[in-house]
Design a protein around this motif. Structure first.
Motif, PDB file in Angstrom:
ATOM      1  N   ALA A   1       0.871  -1.184   0.000  1.00 26.64           N
ATOM      2  CA  ALA A   1       0.000   0.000   0.000  1.00 26.64           C
ATOM      3  C   ALA A   1       0.900   1.224   0.000  1.00 26.64           C
ATOM      4  CB  ALA A   1      -0.910   0.023   1.222  1.00 26.64           C
ATOM      5  N   ALA A   2       0.371   2.319  -0.485  1.00 30.29           N
ATOM      6  CA  ALA A   2       1.096   3.585  -0.453  1.00 30.29           C
ATOM      7  C   ALA A   2       1.131   4.116   0.982  1.00 30.29           C
ATOM      8  CB  ALA A   2       0.415   4.600  -1.367  1.00 30.29           C
ATOM      9  N   PRO A   3       2.185   4.849   1.352  1.00 38.86           N
ATOM     10  CA  PRO A   3       2.263   5.396   2.707  1.00 38.86           C
ATOM     11  C   PRO A   3       1.013   6.184   3.108  1.00 38.86           C
ATOM     12  CG  PRO A   3       4.357   5.708   1.594  1.00 38.86           C
ATOM     13  CD  PRO A   3       3.383   5.182   0.570  1.00 38.86           C
ATOM     14  N   ARG A   4       0.446   6.944   2.198  1.00 33.61           N
ATOM     15  CA  ARG A   4      -0.710   7.776   2.595  1.00 33.61           C
ATOM     16  C   ARG A   4      -1.937   6.944   2.910  1.00 33.61           C
ATOM     17  NH1 ARG A   4      -0.396  10.161  -2.543  1.00 33.61           N
ATOM     18  NH2 ARG A   4      -1.856   9.278  -3.999  1.00 33.61           N
ATOM     19  N   GLN A   5      -2.075   5.767   2.286  1.00 32.68           N
ATOM     20  CA  GLN A   5      -3.195   4.873   2.626  1.00 32.68           C
ATOM     21  C   GLN A   5      -3.047   4.371   4.058  1.00 32.68           C
ATOM     22  OE1 GLN A   5      -2.324   2.328  -0.906  1.00 32.68           O
ATOM     23  NE2 GLN A   5      -4.551   2.074  -0.917  1.00 32.68           N
ATOM     24  N   ILE A   6      -1.845   3.967   4.408  1.00 35.30           N
ATOM     25  CA  ILE A   6      -1.578   3.439   5.739  1.00 35.30           C
ATOM     26  C   ILE A   6      -1.718   4.547   6.775  1.00 35.30           C
ATOM     27  CG2 ILE A   6       0.187   2.386   7.202  1.00 35.30           C
ATOM     28  CD1 ILE A   6       1.282   1.113   4.519  1.00 35.30           C
ATOM     29  N   PHE A   7      -1.169   5.709   6.466  1.00 35.87           N
ATOM     30  CA  PHE A   7      -1.216   6.844   7.382  1.00 35.87           C
ATOM     31  C   PHE A   7      -2.657   7.250   7.688  1.00 35.87           C
ATOM     32  CE2 PHE A   7      -0.289  11.282   8.675  1.00 35.87           C
ATOM     33  CZ  PHE A   7       0.714  11.037   9.604  1.00 35.87           C
ATOM     34  N   ALA A   8      -3.511   7.191   6.682  1.00 33.95           N
ATOM     35  CA  ALA A   8      -4.924   7.545   6.879  1.00 33.95           C
ATOM     36  C   ALA A   8      -5.582   6.627   7.910  1.00 33.95           C
ATOM     37  CB  ALA A   8      -5.674   7.489   5.552  1.00 33.95           C
ATOM     38  N   VAL A   9      -5.244   5.357   7.892  1.00 36.80           N
ATOM     39  CA  VAL A   9      -5.802   4.414   8.873  1.00 36.80           C
ATOM     40  C   VAL A   9      -5.250   4.718  10.259  1.00 36.80           C
ATOM     41  CG1 VAL A   9      -5.920   1.982   9.557  1.00 36.80           C
ATOM     42  CG2 VAL A   9      -6.208   2.606   7.149  1.00 36.80           C
ATOM     43  N   LEU A  10      -3.943   4.954  10.369  1.00 36.98           N
ATOM     44  CA  LEU A  10      -3.318   5.210  11.672  1.00 36.98           C
ATOM     45  C   LEU A  10      -3.803   6.507  12.306  1.00 36.98           C
ATOM     46  CD1 LEU A  10       0.324   4.129  10.804  1.00 36.98           C
ATOM     47  CD2 LEU A  10      -1.348   2.865  12.188  1.00 36.98           C
ATOM     48  N   ARG A  11      -4.183   7.492  11.510  1.00 34.81           N
ATOM     49  CA  ARG A  11      -4.646   8.789  12.024  1.00 34.81           C
ATOM     50  C   ARG A  11      -6.073   8.744  12.544  1.00 34.81           C
ATOM     51  NH1 ARG A  11      -4.377  13.397   7.976  1.00 34.81           N
ATOM     52  NH2 ARG A  11      -4.889  14.589   9.825  1.00 34.81           N
ATOM     53  N   ASP A  12      -6.764   7.630  12.343  1.00 37.34           N
ATOM     54  CA  ASP A  12      -8.170   7.515  12.732  1.00 37.34           C
ATOM     55  C   ASP A  12      -8.304   6.708  14.023  1.00 37.34           C
ATOM     56  OD1 ASP A  12     -10.880   7.112  12.995  1.00 37.34           O
ATOM     57  OD2 ASP A  12     -11.151   6.251  10.993  1.00 37.34           O
ATOM     58  N   PRO A  13      -8.487   7.360  15.173  1.00 36.94           N
ATOM     59  CA  PRO A  13      -8.578   6.631  16.440  1.00 36.94           C
ATOM     60  C   PRO A  13      -9.721   5.610  16.473  1.00 36.94           C
ATOM     61  CG  PRO A  13      -8.412   8.988  16.854  1.00 36.94           C
ATOM     62  CD  PRO A  13      -8.584   8.809  15.375  1.00 36.94           C
ATOM     63  N   ALA A  14     -10.751   5.817  15.674  1.00 37.64           N
ATOM     64  CA  ALA A  14     -11.864   4.865  15.633  1.00 37.64           C
ATOM     65  C   ALA A  14     -11.419   3.507  15.093  1.00 37.64           C
ATOM     66  CB  ALA A  14     -13.011   5.417  14.786  1.00 37.64           C
ATOM     67  N   ARG A  15     -10.281   3.451  14.405  1.00 44.62           N
ATOM     68  CA  ARG A  15      -9.772   2.199  13.843  1.00 44.62           C
ATOM     69  C   ARG A  15      -8.748   1.508  14.750  1.00 44.62           C
ATOM     70  NH1 ARG A  15      -9.763   2.049   7.778  1.00 44.62           N
ATOM     71  NH2 ARG A  15      -9.857  -0.174   8.227  1.00 44.62           N
ATOM     72  N   HIS A  16      -8.299   2.180  15.802  1.00 40.56           N
ATOM     73  CA  HIS A  16      -7.234   1.640  16.628  1.00 40.56           C
ATOM     74  C   HIS A  16      -7.606   0.312  17.293  1.00 40.56           C
ATOM     75  CE1 HIS A  16      -4.908   5.708  17.080  1.00 40.56           C
ATOM     76  NE2 HIS A  16      -5.096   5.346  15.822  1.00 40.56           N
ATOM     77  N   ALA A  17      -8.817   0.182  17.821  1.00 43.47           N
ATOM     78  CA  ALA A  17      -9.217  -1.076  18.466  1.00 43.47           C
ATOM     79  C   ALA A  17      -9.242  -2.222  17.463  1.00 43.47           C
ATOM     80  CB  ALA A  17     -10.567  -0.918  19.152  1.00 43.47           C
TER      81      ALA A  17
END
Length: 169
Positions: A12-28
């Motif tokens: 995946a491109a870095p920005r795709q991964i970064f978008a997931v990491l920046r979303d606290p709703a996805r952390h769990a």
């Protein structure tokens, strides 16, 4: 040294991964330790200096962690420091969770001509996930005696596996 890191190459491109990491709703959803219970409170997406909290549990003990984004470089690096607070006072914590994204195999471009525009086939990114307790308050008592360093390596490996699945979906 009071830190442990694991890495994984994710297609995946870095920005795709970064978008997931920046979303606290996805952390769990990503958490390989089983401690995160979701219910984040705070801004999304996360940015430099942002403060957010997360529902947590250790065994039968439920609590909220308070986190502050302490390192941030768009599409490259995000880290937050986590604290246990009571009535606004930091009692325990200081551990950092860090994700560093490094393009692999020429995935730097973003012009869309080489498949690196954030769509499928956008190259490969090495994600290095670090748990750093060198700044923790009472590290021996709160981190080391309960055995977190020993357990975090496998948990972080699972987190990166889940991150790879999350960016595919």
């Amino acid at each position: 040294m009071r830190a442990i890191s694991v890495s994984r190459d994710i297609v995946a491109a870095p920005r795709q991964i970064f978008a997931v990491l920046r979303d606290p709703a996805r952390h769990a959803e990503l958490d390989g330790s089983g401690m995160l219970r979701g219910r984040p409170q705070g801004p999304s997406p996360l940015g430099p200096g942002d403060r957010f909290s997360m529902g947590m549990a250790q065994g039968r003990i439920a609590y909220r962690s308070v986190n502050v984004v302490v390192e941030y470089e768009k599409d490259r690096l995000i880290a937050w420091e986590t604290w246990g607070e009571f009535r606004g006072r930091r009692l325990v914590g200081g551990q950092r969770w860090r994700y560093e994204l490094t393009p692999v195999n020429g995935t730097e471009g973003t012009d869309g001509l080489d498949g690196t525009d954030g769509t499928e086939g956008g190259g490969t990114t090495r994600v290095t996930h670090t748990y750093d307790w060198s700044r923790a308050r009472l590290p021996r008592l709160i981190v080391e005696l309960p055995g977190y360093p020993r357990r975090m390596g496998p948990a972080m490996t699972t987190t990166l596996e889940r991150l790879a699945s999350a960016v595919r979906n």
